[in-house]
Motif scaffolding. Structure first.
Motif, PDB file in Angstrom:
ATOM      1  N   GLU A  78     -39.065 -13.045 -39.090  1.00  0.00           N
ATOM      2  CA  GLU A  78     -39.021 -12.691 -37.675  1.00  0.00           C
ATOM      3  C   GLU A  78     -38.582 -11.246 -37.527  1.00  0.00           C
ATOM      4  N   GLY A  79     -39.255 -10.552 -36.622  1.00  0.00           N
ATOM      5  CA  GLY A  79     -38.910  -9.169 -36.338  1.00  0.00           C
ATOM      6  C   GLY A  79     -39.329  -8.820 -34.926  1.00  0.00           C
ATOM      7  N   ARG A  80     -39.340  -7.540 -34.625  1.00  0.00           N
ATOM      8  CA  ARG A  80     -39.740  -7.042 -33.305  1.00  0.00           C
ATOM      9  C   ARG A  80     -40.704  -5.887 -33.489  1.00  0.00           C
ATOM     10  N   ASP A  81     -41.691  -5.801 -32.598  1.00  0.00           N
ATOM     11  CA  ASP A  81     -42.587  -4.649 -32.623  1.00  0.00           C
ATOM     12  C   ASP A  81     -41.942  -3.513 -31.834  1.00  0.00           C
ATOM     13  N   PRO A  82     -42.561  -2.333 -31.777  1.00  0.00           N
ATOM     14  CA  PRO A  82     -41.935  -1.203 -31.065  1.00  0.00           C
ATOM     15  C   PRO A  82     -41.657  -1.476 -29.582  1.00  0.00           C
ATOM     16  N   ASP A  83     -42.389  -2.422 -28.967  1.00  0.00           N
ATOM     17  CA  ASP A  83     -42.147  -2.785 -27.567  1.00  0.00           C
ATOM     18  C   ASP A  83     -41.149  -3.924 -27.437  1.00  0.00           C
ATOM     19  N   ARG A  84     -40.516  -4.304 -28.562  1.00  0.00           N
ATOM     20  CA  ARG A  84     -39.505  -5.365 -28.621  1.00  0.00           C
ATOM     21  C   ARG A  84     -40.093  -6.761 -28.464  1.00  0.00           C
ATOM     22  N   ILE A  85     -41.404  -6.919 -28.641  1.00  0.00           N
ATOM     23  CA  ILE A  85     -42.032  -8.240 -28.633  1.00  0.00           C
ATOM     24  C   ILE A  85     -41.721  -8.916 -29.965  1.00  0.00           C
ATOM     25  N   VAL A  86     -41.370 -10.184 -29.912  1.00  0.00           N
ATOM     26  CA  VAL A  86     -41.028 -10.948 -31.110  1.00  0.00           C
ATOM     27  C   VAL A  86     -42.262 -11.107 -31.988  1.00  0.00           C
ATOM     28  N   LEU A  87     -42.091 -10.860 -33.292  1.00  0.00           N
ATOM     29  CA  LEU A  87     -43.132 -11.077 -34.292  1.00  0.00           C
ATOM     30  C   LEU A  87     -42.663 -12.182 -35.220  1.00  0.00           C
ATOM     31  N   LEU A  88     -43.495 -13.177 -35.436  1.00  0.00           N
ATOM     32  CA  LEU A  88     -43.213 -14.250 -36.389  1.00  0.00           C
ATOM     33  C   LEU A  88     -44.370 -14.273 -37.389  1.00  0.00           C
ATOM     34  N   VAL A  89     -44.078 -13.981 -38.647  1.00  0.00           N
ATOM     35  CA  VAL A  89     -45.095 -14.002 -39.693  1.00  0.00           C
ATOM     36  C   VAL A  89     -44.719 -15.125 -40.640  1.00  0.00           C
ATOM     37  N   ALA A  90     -45.647 -16.054 -40.859  1.00  0.00           N
ATOM     38  CA  ALA A  90     -45.327 -17.259 -41.629  1.00  0.00           C
ATOM     39  C   ALA A  90     -46.216 -17.416 -42.851  1.00  0.00           C
ATOM     40  N   HIS A  91     -45.655 -18.077 -43.835  1.00  0.00           N
ATOM     41  CA  HIS A  91     -46.390 -18.476 -45.035  1.00  0.00           C
ATOM     42  C   HIS A  91     -46.134 -19.966 -45.224  1.00  0.00           C
ATOM     43  N   HIS A  92     -47.203 -20.735 -45.374  1.00  0.00           N
ATOM     44  CA  HIS A  92     -47.060 -22.181 -45.569  1.00  0.00           C
ATOM     45  C   HIS A  92     -47.045 -22.476 -47.056  1.00  0.00           C
ATOM     46  N   THR A  93     -46.018 -23.209 -47.494  1.00  0.00           N
ATOM     47  CA  THR A  93     -45.867 -23.491 -48.924  1.00  0.00           C
ATOM     48  C   THR A  93     -46.549 -24.782 -49.347  1.00  0.00           C
ATOM     49  N   GLY A  94     -47.152 -25.501 -48.398  1.00  0.00           N
ATOM     50  CA  GLY A  94     -47.809 -26.764 -48.710  1.00  0.00           C
ATOM     51  C   GLY A  94     -49.321 -26.646 -48.631  1.00  0.00           C
ATOM     52  N   SER A  95     -49.978 -27.780 -48.432  1.00  0.00           N
ATOM     53  CA  SER A  95     -51.434 -27.800 -48.371  1.00  0.00           C
ATOM     54  C   SER A  95     -51.929 -27.248 -47.042  1.00  0.00           C
ATOM     55  N   VAL A  96     -53.126 -26.679 -47.037  1.00  0.00           N
ATOM     56  CA  VAL A  96     -53.700 -26.055 -45.849  1.00  0.00           C
ATOM     57  C   VAL A  96     -53.881 -27.070 -44.724  1.00  0.00           C
ATOM     58  N   GLY A  97     -54.288 -28.286 -45.017  1.00  0.00           N
ATOM     59  CA  GLY A  97     -54.497 -29.305 -43.995  1.00  0.00           C
ATOM     60  C   GLY A  97     -53.240 -29.603 -43.199  1.00  0.00           C
ATOM     61  N   ALA A  98     -52.090 -29.495 -43.826  1.00  0.00           N
ATOM     62  CA  ALA A  98     -50.825 -29.771 -43.147  1.00  0.00           C
ATOM     63  C   ALA A  98     -50.519 -28.729 -42.084  1.00  0.00           C
ATOM     64  N   VAL A  99     -51.030 -27.531 -42.265  1.00  0.00           N
ATOM     65  CA  VAL A  99     -50.750 -26.459 -41.306  1.00  0.00           C
ATOM     66  C   VAL A  99     -51.302 -26.836 -39.938  1.00  0.00           C
ATOM     67  N   ARG A 100     -52.506 -27.382 -39.882  1.00  0.00           N
ATOM     68  CA  ARG A 100     -53.128 -27.711 -38.612  1.00  0.00           C
ATOM     69  C   ARG A 100     -52.442 -28.852 -37.888  1.00  0.00           C
ATOM     70  N   ARG A 101     -51.717 -29.670 -38.593  1.00  0.00           N
ATOM     71  CA  ARG A 101     -51.097 -30.827 -37.957  1.00  0.00           C
ATOM     72  C   ARG A 101     -49.621 -30.603 -37.659  1.00  0.00           C
ATOM     73  N   THR A 102     -49.154 -29.381 -37.835  1.00  0.00           N
ATOM     74  CA  THR A 102     -47.735 -29.104 -37.676  1.00  0.00           C
ATOM     75  C   THR A 102     -47.517 -27.954 -36.704  1.00  0.00           C
ATOM     76  N   ILE A 103     -46.675 -28.182 -35.722  1.00  0.00           N
ATOM     77  CA  ILE A 103     -46.208 -27.079 -34.894  1.00  0.00           C
ATOM     78  C   ILE A 103     -44.945 -26.569 -35.567  1.00  0.00           C
ATOM     79  N   ILE A 104     -44.944 -25.314 -35.916  1.00  0.00           N
ATOM     80  CA  ILE A 104     -43.804 -24.738 -36.638  1.00  0.00           C
ATOM     81  C   ILE A 104     -42.567 -24.852 -35.748  1.00  0.00           C
ATOM     82  N   SER A 105     -41.536 -25.499 -36.256  1.00  0.00           N
ATOM     83  CA  SER A 105     -40.343 -25.737 -35.439  1.00  0.00           C
ATOM     84  C   SER A 105     -39.696 -24.433 -34.989  1.00  0.00           C
TER      85      SER A 105
END
Length: 110
Positions: A78-105
């Motif tokens: 998590e970080g902020r861009d120059p306009d202070r908008i929140v940036l969330l960059v994620a990497h999923h450590t499991g299978s790709v199919g699980a990504v579509r069925r999960t809302i990142i908490s």
């Protein structure tokens, strides 16, 4: 983008397409009420994990880094861009199919 509702929980929806594109939508959240309409946060997935670590390092160099957390098989920077908008960059450590069925908490909590 041909998006369909993949998951709906309370005031959140996860839209997904066959190519793996995703959009997390929030209806409202009292802790983050603002006086404007528009983009409040940007989130995206990256692979491989080395790219995520590179983004984390760059945010730290720019003094825009907030934190790195692990939740629900996701590592999220998590970080902020120059306009202070929140940036969330994620990497999923499991299978790709699980990504579509999960809302990142962490996204849901923001």
């Amino acid at each position: 983008m041909d998006l369909e509702v993949a998951l709906r929980e309370n005031n959140l929806a996860l839209l997904a397409s066959a190519d793996g594109s995703q959009i997390h939508l929030h209806a409202e959240k009292a802790e983050h009420v603002t006086s404007y309409v528009g983009l409040h946060a940007a989130a995206w997935m990256t692979d491989p994990k080395d790219k995520l670590l590179s983004i984390e390092c760059r945010l730290k160099q720019l003094k825009s880094y907030t934190r790195t957390i692990t939740r629900d098989a996701f590592v999220i920077v998590e970080g902020r861009d120059p306009d202070r908008i929140v940036l969330l960059v994620a990497h999923h450590t499991g299978s790709v199919g699980a990504v579509r069925r999960t809302i990142i908490s962490a996204v849901a909590a923001w």
